[in-house]
Design an enzyme around this catalytic site. Structure first.
Site, PDB file in Angstrom:
ATOM      1  N   LYS A   1      32.673  39.601  33.881  1.00  0.00           N
ATOM      2  CA  LYS A   1      32.793  38.606  34.948  1.00  0.00           C
ATOM      3  C   LYS A   1      32.679  37.188  34.374  1.00  0.00           C
ATOM      4  O   LYS A   1      33.361  36.269  34.836  1.00  0.00           O
ATOM      5  CB  LYS A   1      31.742  38.845  36.038  1.00  0.00           C
ATOM      6  CG  LYS A   1      32.031  40.087  36.890  1.00  0.00           C
ATOM      7  CD  LYS A   1      33.373  40.009  37.606  1.00  0.00           C
ATOM      8  CE  LYS A   1      33.656  41.188  38.501  1.00  0.00           C
ATOM      9  NZ  LYS A   1      35.064  41.260  38.942  1.00  0.00           N
TER      10      LYS A   1
ATOM     11  N   GLU B   1      48.123  53.941  43.124  1.00  0.00           N
ATOM     12  CA  GLU B   1      47.647  54.991  44.023  1.00  0.00           C
ATOM     13  C   GLU B   1      48.502  56.232  43.857  1.00  0.00           C
ATOM     14  O   GLU B   1      49.618  56.174  43.349  1.00  0.00           O
ATOM     15  CB  GLU B   1      47.704  54.505  45.479  1.00  0.00           C
ATOM     16  CG  GLU B   1      46.893  53.242  45.767  1.00  0.00           C
ATOM     17  CD  GLU B   1      45.381  53.440  45.661  1.00  0.00           C
ATOM     18  OE1 GLU B   1      44.933  54.606  45.648  1.00  0.00           O
ATOM     19  OE2 GLU B   1      44.650  52.430  45.591  1.00  0.00           O
TER      20      GLU B   1
ATOM     21  N   ASP C   1      50.898  50.699  37.167  1.00  0.00           N
ATOM     22  CA  ASP C   1      49.826  50.089  36.390  1.00  0.00           C
ATOM     23  C   ASP C   1      50.017  48.572  36.250  1.00  0.00           C
ATOM     24  O   ASP C   1      50.859  48.113  35.479  1.00  0.00           O
ATOM     25  CB  ASP C   1      49.783  50.756  35.003  1.00  0.00           C
ATOM     26  CG  ASP C   1      48.656  50.198  34.160  1.00  0.00           C
ATOM     27  OD1 ASP C   1      47.848  49.395  34.681  1.00  0.00           O
ATOM     28  OD2 ASP C   1      48.580  50.562  32.974  1.00  0.00           O
TER      29      ASP C   1
ATOM     30  N   TYR D   1      24.003  44.606  36.413  1.00  0.00           N
ATOM     31  CA  TYR D   1      25.237  43.919  36.817  1.00  0.00           C
ATOM     32  C   TYR D   1      25.456  42.614  36.040  1.00  0.00           C
ATOM     33  O   TYR D   1      26.125  42.602  35.015  1.00  0.00           O
ATOM     34  CB  TYR D   1      25.295  43.686  38.345  1.00  0.00           C
ATOM     35  CG  TYR D   1      26.732  43.438  38.743  1.00  0.00           C
ATOM     36  CD1 TYR D   1      27.549  44.474  39.172  1.00  0.00           C
ATOM     37  CD2 TYR D   1      27.316  42.166  38.574  1.00  0.00           C
ATOM     38  CE1 TYR D   1      28.897  44.267  39.427  1.00  0.00           C
ATOM     39  CE2 TYR D   1      28.660  41.950  38.826  1.00  0.00           C
ATOM     40  CZ  TYR D   1      29.440  42.999  39.257  1.00  0.00           C
ATOM     41  OH  TYR D   1      30.775  42.790  39.495  1.00  0.00           O
TER      42      TYR D   1
HETATM   43  P1  NAI Z   1      38.536  48.574  45.038  1.00  0.00           P
HETATM   44  O1  NAI Z   1      38.260  49.717  44.129  1.00  0.00           O
HETATM   45  O2  NAI Z   1      38.370  48.768  46.500  1.00  0.00           O
HETATM   46  O3  NAI Z   1      40.070  48.052  44.810  1.00  0.00           O
HETATM   47  C1  NAI Z   1      40.665  48.026  43.562  1.00  0.00           C
HETATM   48  C2  NAI Z   1      42.166  47.801  43.685  1.00  0.00           C
HETATM   49  O4  NAI Z   1      42.714  47.731  42.362  1.00  0.00           O
HETATM   50  C3  NAI Z   1      42.944  48.925  44.405  1.00  0.00           C
HETATM   51  O5  NAI Z   1      43.985  48.349  45.151  1.00  0.00           O
HETATM   52  C4  NAI Z   1      43.538  49.732  43.248  1.00  0.00           C
HETATM   53  O6  NAI Z   1      44.729  50.433  43.578  1.00  0.00           O
HETATM   54  C5  NAI Z   1      43.830  48.607  42.288  1.00  0.00           C
HETATM   55  N1  NAI Z   1      43.958  49.050  40.895  1.00  0.00           N
HETATM   56  C6  NAI Z   1      43.029  49.592  40.073  1.00  0.00           C
HETATM   57  N2  NAI Z   1      43.553  49.826  38.855  1.00  0.00           N
HETATM   58  C7  NAI Z   1      44.848  49.411  38.909  1.00  0.00           C
HETATM   59  C8  NAI Z   1      45.904  49.386  37.962  1.00  0.00           C
HETATM   60  N3  NAI Z   1      45.770  49.795  36.724  1.00  0.00           N
HETATM   61  N4  NAI Z   1      47.113  48.904  38.395  1.00  0.00           N
HETATM   62  C9  NAI Z   1      47.304  48.478  39.666  1.00  0.00           C
HETATM   63  N5  NAI Z   1      46.317  48.460  40.577  1.00  0.00           N
HETATM   64  C10 NAI Z   1      45.118  48.932  40.198  1.00  0.00           C
HETATM   65  O7  NAI Z   1      37.683  47.379  44.479  1.00  0.00           O
HETATM   66  P2  NAI Z   1      36.929  46.125  45.145  1.00  0.00           P
HETATM   67  O8  NAI Z   1      35.495  46.454  45.267  1.00  0.00           O
HETATM   68  O9  NAI Z   1      37.668  45.592  46.305  1.00  0.00           O
HETATM   69  O10 NAI Z   1      37.031  45.092  43.926  1.00  0.00           O
HETATM   70  C11 NAI Z   1      38.005  44.084  43.807  1.00  0.00           C
HETATM   71  C12 NAI Z   1      37.401  42.920  43.045  1.00  0.00           C
HETATM   72  O11 NAI Z   1      36.307  42.395  43.789  1.00  0.00           O
HETATM   73  C13 NAI Z   1      36.826  43.310  41.675  1.00  0.00           C
HETATM   74  O12 NAI Z   1      37.066  42.259  40.762  1.00  0.00           O
HETATM   75  C14 NAI Z   1      35.331  43.430  41.946  1.00  0.00           C
HETATM   76  O13 NAI Z   1      34.546  43.222  40.811  1.00  0.00           O
HETATM   77  C15 NAI Z   1      35.161  42.301  42.959  1.00  0.00           C
HETATM   78  N6  NAI Z   1      33.937  42.335  43.765  1.00  0.00           N
HETATM   79  C16 NAI Z   1      33.516  43.497  44.377  1.00  0.00           C
HETATM   80  C17 NAI Z   1      32.327  43.501  45.102  1.00  0.00           C
HETATM   81  C18 NAI Z   1      31.841  44.734  45.804  1.00  0.00           C
HETATM   82  O14 NAI Z   1      30.682  44.773  46.214  1.00  0.00           O
HETATM   83  N7  NAI Z   1      32.657  45.730  45.988  1.00  0.00           N
HETATM   84  C19 NAI Z   1      31.511  42.281  45.255  1.00  0.00           C
HETATM   85  C20 NAI Z   1      32.100  41.106  44.659  1.00  0.00           C
HETATM   86  C21 NAI Z   1      33.252  41.162  43.916  1.00  0.00           C
END
Ligand code: NAI
Length: 400
Positions: A245, A75, A111, A236
């Site tokens: 996935k 972040e 990262d 998807y």
């Molecule tokens: P999000 O975008 O809200 O959170 C992503 C997180 O990853 C954040 O904390 C961000 O800081 C961190 N991040 C990203 N790149 C990074 C890096 N290089 N180094 C360190 N931290 C990093 O995403 P969300 O939606 O919560 O997704 C999380 C997981 O859940 C993913 O695998 C996604 O595919 C899965 N998922 C999401 C769904 C949805 O509808 N949003 C549904 C089902 C699964």
């Protein structure tokens, strides 16, 4: 400064620290209202801990079972006159609330794909916690620099084989239109997407953590996946992201092998479609989510990330008899209510008729918009957005 939303496409460029604090407090209150998660985790590493499912996992572990948590995320920090990203403010809020509750919480900003951040995390665990008994892997990123080769990969969100045409919505304007997305034209794009969102980095993490001796006996690790309805399959599950996935889900076998001598185990949890920064970037999906919300709210079974994660912990990972309910492919299904036949039937019927004209009536586009803005701390009840607000909010364990 006066902080207002500034939106570009599916990204909000600003974030509100007080709104973020209120969001985190609401999630904490929800977890507390559900009572203690008996036999829950005690020392937890969350990779991707600042927003979405990762943040809610951290809150569920900390406030559901009193866990000490280490959160890793990427972040932007604030400075005088410059706002931080929402995940920064969320994490500052989380640490503040954790400290007030007497809970250990430290964070690492950098990262997570890099060896350096993995090592920093290991050092922190060694120094403060000794070992962790749960590792949540919740990264969502459009790119990854490979730690061993230095190659930078970018993921793409495309169908495979043929073009995909379906309805989509611009959730700011409420215009429903047809979108045609061309299929990937080179296999390399599929491989790149797998390199970013597949299971390799999860394996690297577990390998490094294990080799450093910071995984406790009986450790669990969980990564998140998505399946969804047939109407989003081309973009998807059968598209480039779906291949990633599949790769993520396939890494469970290798990780279980690594964890065998620790009596540890890995799981993939298939979660519900929800408004997060990541999902709002996928075409077609926001329109599906707007209809899904409408149907699930009417049935009284709507959940956000915190309800999902609290249920994942209490009803799947840490059940009283220790049993973990899995599907025939060995996955945890916390998308069970989304995928219920009656829910999917109703969403599919609404999908046929949805248009710009009836969007407000038959979908929950308002709920979608509200949740989108709330991700950035806006549209949160009780916050005065005209008030001068301090943008320089530190994360105690990072700045202090
Ligand atoms: P999000 O975008 O809200 O959170 C992503 C997180 O990853 C954040 O904390 C961000 O800081 C961190 N991040 C990203 N790149 C990074 C890096 N290089 N180094 C360190 N931290 C990093 O995403 P969300 O939606 O919560 O997704 C999380 C997981 O859940 C993913 O695998 C996604 O595919 C899965 N998922 C999401 C769904 C949805 O509808 N949003 C549904 C089902 C699964």
């Amino acid at each position: 400064m006066i902080i207002q939303p500034r939106v570009r496409g599916f990204i909000c460029l600003t974030a509100h620290p007080e709104g973020a604090l209120q969001n985190v407090k609401s999630q904490i209150d929800y977890v507390k209202s559900k009572g203690e998660i008996k036999n829950g985790p005690k020392k937890v590493l969350v990779i991707g801990a600042s927003t979405g499912f990762g943040l809610s996992s951290r809150i569920s572990a900390a406030f559901g079972s009193g866990a000490a948590t280490v959160g890793v995320f990427f972040e932007k920090a604030p400075s005088e006159g410059k706002l931080a990203t929402a995940g920064w403010y969320n994490s500052a809020a989380f640490e503040k609330e954790a400290a007030a509750a007497g809970l250990y919480a430290k964070s690492i900003n950098g990262d997570a794909f890099s060896d350096e951040i993995k090592q920093q995390t290991i050092e922190l665990i060694k120094k403060d916690l000794g070992q962790v008994d749960l590792v949540i892997y919740s990264l969502a990123s459009p790119r990854r620099t490979h730690p061993k080769t230095g190659v930078a990969y970018a993921s793409v969100l495309k169908p495979i084989g043929e073009a995909f045409t379906n309805k989509t919505v611009d959730f700011h304007t409420g215009v429903v239109s047809d979108i045609s997305i061309q299929p990937v034209d080179k296999d390399e794009d599929i491989q790149n997407t797998i390199a970013v969102m597949g299971g390799e980095d999860w394996k690297f993490w577990i390998e490094d953590l294990k080799n450093a001796g910071v995984l406790a006996d009986g450790v669990k690790t969980v990564a998140y996946s998505y399946i969804g309805p047939e109407l989003t399959f081309p973009i998807y599950r059968n598209g480039t992201i779906g291949q990633a996935k599949n790769d993520l889900e396939g890494s469970v076998t290798a990780i279980n092998d690594m964890l065998k001598d620790l009596n540890g185990i890995s799981y993939v949890s298939v979660n519900k479609a929800l408004v997060t920064q990541s999902s709002s970037a996928i075409p077609v999906v926001p329109l599906y989510i707007s209809l899904l919300y409408k149907v699930m709210k009417e049935k009284g079974i709507h959940e956000g990330t915190i309800e999902q994660m609290q249920r994942l912990f209490a009803d799947r990972l840490y059940t009283e008899n220790g049993e973990v309910l899995l599907d025939d492919k060995g996955r945890i299904r916390i998308d069970d209510w989304e995928m219920r036949e009656d829910v999917q039937k109703e969403v599919a019927a609404l999908w046929e008729t949805i248009s710009t004209e009836n969007l407000g009536e038959i979908s929950d586009i308002e709920g979608y918009r509200k949740e989108f803005f709330q991700l950035f701390g806006f549209d949160v009840p009780g916050i005065d957005y005209e008030k001068d607000t301090n943008e320089v909010v530190n994360i105690p364990s990072i700045e202090g």
